[in-house]
Design an enzyme around this catalytic site. Structure first.
Site: not given
Ligand code: NAD
Length: 266
Positions: A148, A161
Site C-alpha cells: 500500500s 496496517y
Molecule cells: P476487499 O475487502 O475487497 O477484499 C479482501 C478479501 O480478503 C476479501 O474477499 C476477504 O474475504 C479476504 N480475506 C480477509 N481476511 C482473510 C483471511 N484471513 N484469509 C483469506 N482471505 C481473507 O479488500 P481490497 O481493497 O481488495 O484489499 C485487498 C488488498 O489490497 C489488502 O491487502 C489491502 O490492504 C490492499 N490495499 C487496498 C487498498 C484499497 O484502497 N482498497 C489500497 C492499498 C492496499
C-alpha cells in the site's frame, strides 16, 4: 536486443489470496484472461466460488480454495490442493487483507494481533508453502505482495496496517535475495485508495471518528494528496500485477511499485 512486452501467462498457475473481492478478484480475472489457471483463495468460500464462476463463464480456468491465510494448516492444504489440481504454482499474489481503524491509545491488542496475523503471518505462510514447490520447479516463480502507499507512508489511526504494510517490504527484499538462486522473484505493489469494499467501509467510519461528512473524508483525506483527485482502480493494479508476473527478467525483483495518482512518490 529489443525485448517484447509479455502479457501472456499461458501454462502458468497462480494463487491469489483474498480473490473473492476487490483487488484480488480483478487480478485473478486478469491473470485468467492472460491464460493462467488461478487458485481463488479466500476465507469467504462463497465469494471465492463466485470469482471462479465468473472466470469459468469467460472460458478461463480456476479453482475455489477456502483458506484462512492465518492458519498454517489451511494454507498448506490449499496450496497442495492447487498444485494437485493444476500441476504447479508459479505465481503467488499475497493479497488478503482487512482494515481496523483506531488511534494507538484506543487500539485493542487483539485487533493489532489480528491485523498482523492476516497481513504478515498470511504473507509468510503463503510464501513458505509456495516456495516448497517453486524451488523444486525449473520454471520462474513470482511472488507479489499487496502492499500500500502505507508501506511507505503513515496515516492517522492505522498503526497495525501501516506497520504490517511496511513489514511486507522487508519480507519481499529478503525473498528477492534468497529466491534468486532458485529463479524466484518478489515484488510489492503499493496502491493508493482503491474503491473496494475495504475502503467503502472506512468512509463512514472515518466520517464518524472525525465528525466530518463522507464527501470530506474522500476529498480532504483519502484523495487530498493525489495530483488529480482520482481513486486508483482495481484494473490499474491488476494490469501492474500482470506486467510483473509476465516480465521476462529479474530486473524488478525486491522492488516496491507505488500506484497512487501521485499521492506518494518515491
Ligand atoms: P476487499 O475487502 O475487497 O477484499 C479482501 C478479501 O480478503 C476479501 O474477499 C476477504 O474475504 C479476504 N480475506 C480477509 N481476511 C482473510 C483471511 N484471513 N484469509 C483469506 N482471505 C481473507 O479488500 P481490497 O481493497 O481488495 O484489499 C485487498 C488488498 O489490497 C489488502 O491487502 C489491502 O490492504 C490492499 N490495499 C487496498 C487498498 C484499497 O484502497 N482498497 C489500497 C492499498 C492496499
Amino acid at each position: 536486443m529489443d525485448m517484447q512486452l509479455q502479457q501472456d501467462l499461458t501454462g502458468q498457475v497462480a494463487l491469489v489470496t483474498g480473490s473473492g473481492s476487490g483487488i484480488g478478484k480483478d487480478i485473478a480475472q486478469t491473470f485468467a484472461r492472460a491464460g493462467a489457471a488461478v487458485g481463488i483463495a479466500d476465507i469467504n468460500k462463497e465469494a471465492a466460488q463466485q470469482t471462479v464462476n465468473l472466470i469459468e463463464a469467460a472460458g478461463g480456468k480456476a479453482l475455489a480454495i477456502e483458506m484462512d491465510v492465518t492458519s498454517e494448516s489451511a494454507v498448506n492444504k490449499g496450496v497442495n490442493e492447487l498444485v494437485k489440481h493444476f500441476g504447479s504454482i508459479d505465481i503467488l499474489v499475497s493479497n488478503a487483507g482487512v482494515q481496523i481503524i483506531a488511534p494507538i491509545d484506543k487500539m485493542d491488542f487483539k485487533d493489532w494481533q489480528k491485523m498482523l496475523a492476516i497481513h504478515l503471518d498470511g504473507a509468510f505462510l503463503t510464501t513458505k508453502a509456495a516456495l516448497k514447490h517453486m524451488y523444486d520447479s525449473p520454471k520462474v516463480g513470482t511472488v507479489i505482495y499487496m502492499g500500500s502507499v502505507h508501506s511507505h507512508d503513515a496515516s492517522l489511526y492505522k498503526a497495525p496496517y501501516v506497520t504490517a504494510k511496511h513489514g511486507l517490504l522487508g519480507l519481499c527484499r529478503v525473498l528477492a535475495k534468497e529466491g534468486a538462486e532458485h529463479n524466484v522473484r518478489s515484488h510489492v505493489i503499493c496502491p493508493g485508495f482503491v474503491k473496494t469494499p475495504l475502503v467503502e467501509k472506512q468512509i463512514p467510519e472515518q466520517a464518524k471518528e472525525k465528525g466530518i461528512t463522507e464527501e470530506e473524508v474522500v476529498n480532504d483525506i483519502m484523495l487530498v494528496n493525489t495530483v488529480d483527485k482520482e481513486f486508483t482502480k482495481v484494473s490499474d493494479i491488476a494490469q501492474l500485477a500482470l506486467f510483473l508476473a509476465a516480465f521476462p527478467t529479474n530486473v524488478f525483483t525486491g522492488q516496491s511499485i507505488v500506484a497512487s495518482h501521485g499521492w506518494f512518490m518515491n
